[in-house]
Design an enzyme around this catalytic site. Structure first.
Site, PDB file in Angstrom:
ATOM      1  N   GLY A 102       0.836  -1.208   0.000  1.00  0.00           N
ATOM      2  CA  GLY A 102       0.000   0.000   0.000  1.00  0.00           C
ATOM      3  C   GLY A 102       0.862   1.246   0.000  1.00  0.00           C
ATOM      4  O   GLY A 102       0.620   2.192  -0.765  1.00  0.00           O
ATOM      5  N   ASN A 129     -13.330   3.599   8.607  1.00  0.00           N
ATOM      6  CA  ASN A 129     -12.166   2.796   8.237  1.00  0.00           C
ATOM      7  C   ASN A 129     -10.924   3.223   9.025  1.00  0.00           C
ATOM      8  O   ASN A 129      -9.959   3.769   8.478  1.00  0.00           O
ATOM      9  CB  ASN A 129     -11.934   2.895   6.725  1.00  0.00           C
ATOM     10  CG  ASN A 129     -10.984   1.853   6.218  1.00  0.00           C
ATOM     11  OD1 ASN A 129     -10.271   1.210   6.977  1.00  0.00           O
ATOM     12  ND2 ASN A 129     -10.959   1.696   4.908  1.00  0.00           N
ATOM     13  N   TYR A 136      -2.804   6.227   6.636  1.00  0.00           N
ATOM     14  CA  TYR A 136      -2.595   7.471   5.906  1.00  0.00           C
ATOM     15  C   TYR A 136      -1.958   8.539   6.787  1.00  0.00           C
ATOM     16  O   TYR A 136      -1.058   9.261   6.357  1.00  0.00           O
ATOM     17  CB  TYR A 136      -3.909   7.990   5.325  1.00  0.00           C
ATOM     18  CG  TYR A 136      -4.562   7.052   4.334  1.00  0.00           C
ATOM     19  CD1 TYR A 136      -3.812   6.320   3.422  1.00  0.00           C
ATOM     20  CD2 TYR A 136      -5.941   6.893   4.316  1.00  0.00           C
ATOM     21  CE1 TYR A 136      -4.413   5.460   2.524  1.00  0.00           C
ATOM     22  CE2 TYR A 136      -6.555   6.041   3.403  1.00  0.00           C
ATOM     23  CZ  TYR A 136      -5.785   5.319   2.512  1.00  0.00           C
ATOM     24  OH  TYR A 136      -6.385   4.478   1.616  1.00  0.00           O
TER      25      TYR A 136
END
Length: 162
Positions: A102, A129, A136
């Site tokens: 990712g 989420n 992030y």
């Protein structure tokens, strides 16, 4: 800039795998029946026979198998007068999470932004989420909480466009 060898631009041969991962993403996002797109839609958007592509995709591979995708398109900032990348979907199969794929996909998109002089890499994430939000934020991304997303689709879109 270094590029993770497991990440590469998608090819037309990847379309079935891309669609498979889009369906897996829909299940993860609790919308298993929401995907209307088929392989032809992805072929036309990513690899059109005429004109430029309107969307792009990078894939992550492990042992020759596509296990992650980053589907994106160009955005534009009127404030900077330059393009950016809007990341429509980032998805890595659950069994591959934590492997760095990712991050490698996001890193490649960030590299494209830097190489091309784009000023932004943006995306949205569902409020529930928490694992993705934490991921992030660990990369330095900042939530844009002051903005509200609006959407026109279905009958409302048809009515306004009529």
């Amino acid at each position: 800039m270094s590029t993770d060898p497991r990440v590469r631009p998608a090819t037309v041969e990847d379309v079935p795998a891309i669609l498979r991962l889009v369906h897996a993403l829909a299940v993860y996002e609790k919308e298993p029946d929401a995907v209307e797109a088929g392989e032809d839609h992805f072929r036309q958007a990513l690899f059109p026979t005429e004109g430029p592509a309107g969307a792009f995709c990078h894939v992550a591979e492990v042992d020759g198998r596509v296990v992650g995708i980053a589907v994106w398109f160009l955005s534009f900032s009127t404030w900077t007068g330059r393009h950016g990348i809007w990341l429509e979907d980032l998805f890595v199969l659950p069994e591959q999470r934590g492997s760095g794929l990712g991050k490698a996909l996001l890193q490649r998109l960030a590299q494209i932004c830097v190489e091309r002089g784009y000023t932004r890499l943006e995306w949205w994430v569902l409020d529930w989420n928490a694992p993705s939000i934490a991921f992030y934020e660990a990369l330095g991304a900042v939530a844009q909480d002051e903005w509200t997303t609006f959407r026109l689709d279905g009958a409302a879109l048809s009515n306004l466009g009529a």
